[in-house]
Motif scaffolding. Structure first.
Motif, mmCIF file in Angstrom:
data_model
loop_
_atom_site.group_PDB
_atom_site.id
_atom_site.type_symbol
_atom_site.label_atom_id
_atom_site.label_comp_id
_atom_site.label_asym_id
_atom_site.label_seq_id
_atom_site.Cartn_x
_atom_site.Cartn_y
_atom_site.Cartn_z
ATOM 1 N N THR A 1 6.386 -5.682 -5.271
ATOM 2 C CA THR A 1 7.344 -4.782 -4.520
ATOM 3 C C THR A 1 7.961 -4.036 -5.680
ATOM 4 O O THR A 1 8.299 -3.018 -5.387
ATOM 5 C CB THR A 1 8.232 -5.583 -3.836
ATOM 6 O OG1 THR A 1 8.946 -6.691 -4.572
ATOM 7 C CG2 THR A 1 7.488 -6.344 -2.733
ATOM 8 N N GLN A 2 8.417 -4.498 -6.782
ATOM 9 C CA GLN A 2 8.972 -3.744 -7.739
ATOM 10 C C GLN A 2 8.178 -2.655 -8.404
ATOM 11 O O GLN A 2 8.553 -1.578 -8.572
ATOM 12 C CB GLN A 2 9.680 -4.638 -8.866
ATOM 13 C CG GLN A 2 10.366 -3.898 -9.983
ATOM 14 C CD GLN A 2 11.873 -3.249 -9.342
ATOM 15 O OE1 GLN A 2 12.407 -3.982 -8.660
ATOM 16 N NE2 GLN A 2 12.222 -1.950 -9.847
ATOM 17 N N ARG B 1 6.579 4.735 -6.153
ATOM 18 C CA ARG B 1 7.039 5.604 -5.084
ATOM 19 C C ARG B 1 8.307 6.575 -5.707
ATOM 20 O O ARG B 1 8.284 7.466 -5.303
ATOM 21 C CB ARG B 1 7.633 4.806 -3.999
ATOM 22 C CG ARG B 1 8.258 5.458 -2.881
ATOM 23 C CD ARG B 1 8.709 4.618 -1.804
ATOM 24 N NE ARG B 1 9.137 5.623 -0.784
ATOM 25 C CZ ARG B 1 10.335 6.133 -0.673
ATOM 26 N NH1 ARG B 1 11.169 6.180 -1.624
ATOM 27 N NH2 ARG B 1 10.768 6.912 0.376
ATOM 28 N N LYS B 2 8.964 5.785 -6.890
ATOM 29 C CA LYS B 2 10.083 6.447 -7.351
ATOM 30 C C LYS B 2 9.707 7.760 -8.002
ATOM 31 O O LYS B 2 10.279 8.825 -8.214
ATOM 32 C CB LYS B 2 10.895 5.623 -8.141
ATOM 33 C CG LYS B 2 12.201 6.302 -8.437
ATOM 34 C CD LYS B 2 12.979 5.238 -9.460
ATOM 35 C CE LYS B 2 14.374 5.596 -10.245
ATOM 36 N NZ LYS B 2 14.856 5.014 -10.666
ATOM 37 N N THR B 3 8.500 7.782 -8.719
ATOM 38 C CA THR B 3 7.817 8.964 -9.491
ATOM 39 C C THR B 3 7.837 10.324 -8.733
ATOM 40 O O THR B 3 8.168 11.389 -9.131
ATOM 41 C CB THR B 3 6.390 8.559 -9.923
ATOM 42 O OG1 THR B 3 5.451 8.355 -8.851
ATOM 43 C CG2 THR B 3 6.514 7.682 -11.111
ATOM 44 N N LYS C 1 0.715 -1.336 -0.128
ATOM 45 C CA LYS C 1 0.003 -0.117 -0.007
ATOM 46 C C LYS C 1 0.827 1.156 0.093
ATOM 47 O O LYS C 1 1.730 1.362 0.705
ATOM 48 C CB LYS C 1 -0.956 0.036 1.251
ATOM 49 C CG LYS C 1 -2.023 -1.105 1.173
ATOM 50 C CD LYS C 1 -2.811 -0.850 2.278
ATOM 51 C CE LYS C 1 -4.030 -2.125 2.090
ATOM 52 N NZ LYS C 1 -5.218 -1.856 2.384
ATOM 53 N N LEU C 2 0.522 2.060 -0.785
ATOM 54 C CA LEU C 2 1.334 3.368 -0.831
ATOM 55 C C LEU C 2 0.257 4.367 -0.665
ATOM 56 O O LEU C 2 -1.110 4.432 -1.212
ATOM 57 C CB LEU C 2 1.836 3.646 -2.372
ATOM 58 C CG LEU C 2 2.783 2.545 -2.940
ATOM 59 C CD1 LEU C 2 2.874 2.350 -4.407
ATOM 60 C CD2 LEU C 2 4.107 3.061 -2.340
ATOM 61 N N GLY D 1 6.987 17.167 3.389
ATOM 62 C CA GLY D 1 6.659 15.649 3.400
ATOM 63 C C GLY D 1 5.528 15.257 2.368
ATOM 64 O O GLY D 1 5.212 14.122 2.257
ATOM 65 N N LYS D 2 5.484 15.887 1.298
ATOM 66 C CA LYS D 2 4.570 15.919 0.093
ATOM 67 C C LYS D 2 5.468 14.735 -0.808
ATOM 68 O O LYS D 2 6.611 14.594 -0.979
ATOM 69 C CB LYS D 2 4.573 16.946 -0.603
ATOM 70 C CG LYS D 2 3.919 18.227 -0.110
ATOM 71 C CD LYS D 2 3.651 19.449 -0.951
ATOM 72 C CE LYS D 2 4.117 19.491 -2.124
ATOM 73 N NZ LYS D 2 3.914 20.843 -2.850
ATOM 74 N N GLY D 3 4.557 13.835 -1.290
ATOM 75 C CA GLY D 3 4.824 12.901 -2.217
ATOM 76 C C GLY D 3 4.407 11.554 -2.017
ATOM 77 O O GLY D 3 3.248 11.576 -1.454
ATOM 78 N N ILE D 4 4.855 10.655 -2.629
ATOM 79 C CA ILE D 4 4.193 9.242 -2.589
ATOM 80 C C ILE D 4 4.930 8.209 -1.541
ATOM 81 O O ILE D 4 6.351 8.143 -1.685
ATOM 82 C CB ILE D 4 4.167 8.453 -3.760
ATOM 83 C CG1 ILE D 4 3.220 9.229 -4.836
ATOM 84 C CG2 ILE D 4 3.681 6.936 -3.898
ATOM 85 C CD1 ILE D 4 3.476 8.750 -6.302
ATOM 86 N N ARG D 5 4.490 7.665 -0.525
ATOM 87 C CA ARG D 5 4.973 6.896 0.485
ATOM 88 C C ARG D 5 4.541 5.620 0.757
ATOM 89 O O ARG D 5 3.241 5.604 0.319
ATOM 90 C CB ARG D 5 5.662 7.705 1.873
ATOM 91 C CG ARG D 5 4.066 8.000 2.460
ATOM 92 C CD ARG D 5 4.279 8.676 3.690
ATOM 93 N NE ARG D 5 4.513 10.221 3.512
ATOM 94 C CZ ARG D 5 4.855 11.184 4.385
ATOM 95 N NH1 ARG D 5 5.068 10.587 5.433
ATOM 96 N NH2 ARG D 5 5.103 12.373 4.110
#
Length: 180
Positions: free
Chosen positions: A141-142, A148-150, A86-87, A158-162
């Motif tokens: 997982t890949q 997440r890397k985008t 989950k992201l 703290g903005k972004g995808i985690r």
């Protein structure tokens, strides 16, 4: 001796395992997975259990022994239960949509970012949480790491995808440094 490699893997009732030369195939309720095994390792089935043992002694035999056992155990778990990552998307205006099987991310770039779903991987979105699920742990997982890397979380706001539950270390901005 490999501590992980020595442990036998129990085969659930609804799972069928075949070992042919250097190939292990696992069939179950969620699908089918197969994997090539290194020539240093021997895989055999006895009494509803899979036993993994070294066949040839080389420098890296112990490492491959534990690795092979873990990979086969993950194949069986994937076939019976499946895997999911989950992201979480954080940031004003950041969102994600599904277009057919593909995921479209709107994360502050001048254009939307499209992520194609690899074979055997499915996306689902609930509010700001993206769920990546499938039977192959490596693909799941890949794909999650690729998403997440985008837009990885930045340390100031703290903005972004985690990942859900991931702690992002926050840095103090310029104003707090000069005021102190």
């Amino acid at each position: 001796m490999s501590r992980i490699g020595k442990k036998p893997i129990s085969i659930p009732e609804n799972v069928e395992v075949k070992v042919e030369d250097s190939k292990v195939t696992v069939k179950g309720p969620k699908g089918e997975l197969s994997r090539e095994i290194r020539p240093e390792i021997k895989v055999e089935i006895k009494d509803k259990e899979i036993l993994v043992a070294p066949q040839k002694e080389t420098k890296r035999t112990k490492a491959f022994w534990g690795l092979t056992r873990a990979l086969i155990a993950n194949m069986i778990k994937g076939i019976t239960e499946g895997f999911e990552k989950k992201l979480e998307i954080q940031g004003i205006g950041f969102r994600a949509n599904l277009e057919g099987e593909d995921l479209v991310l709107y994360v502050g770039f001048s254009h939307p970012v499209k992520v194609k779903a690899p074979e055997g991987v499915k996306f689902s979105i609930e509010k700001n949480i993206i769920t990546v699920s499938g039977i192959d742990i490596e693909r799941v997982t890949q794909t999650a790491a690729k998403i997440r890397k985008t837009k990885p979380p930045e340390p100031y706001k703290g903005k972004g995808i985690r990942y859900v539950g991931e702690e992002v270390r926050r840095k103090v901005g310029k104003k707090a440094v000069t005021a102190g």
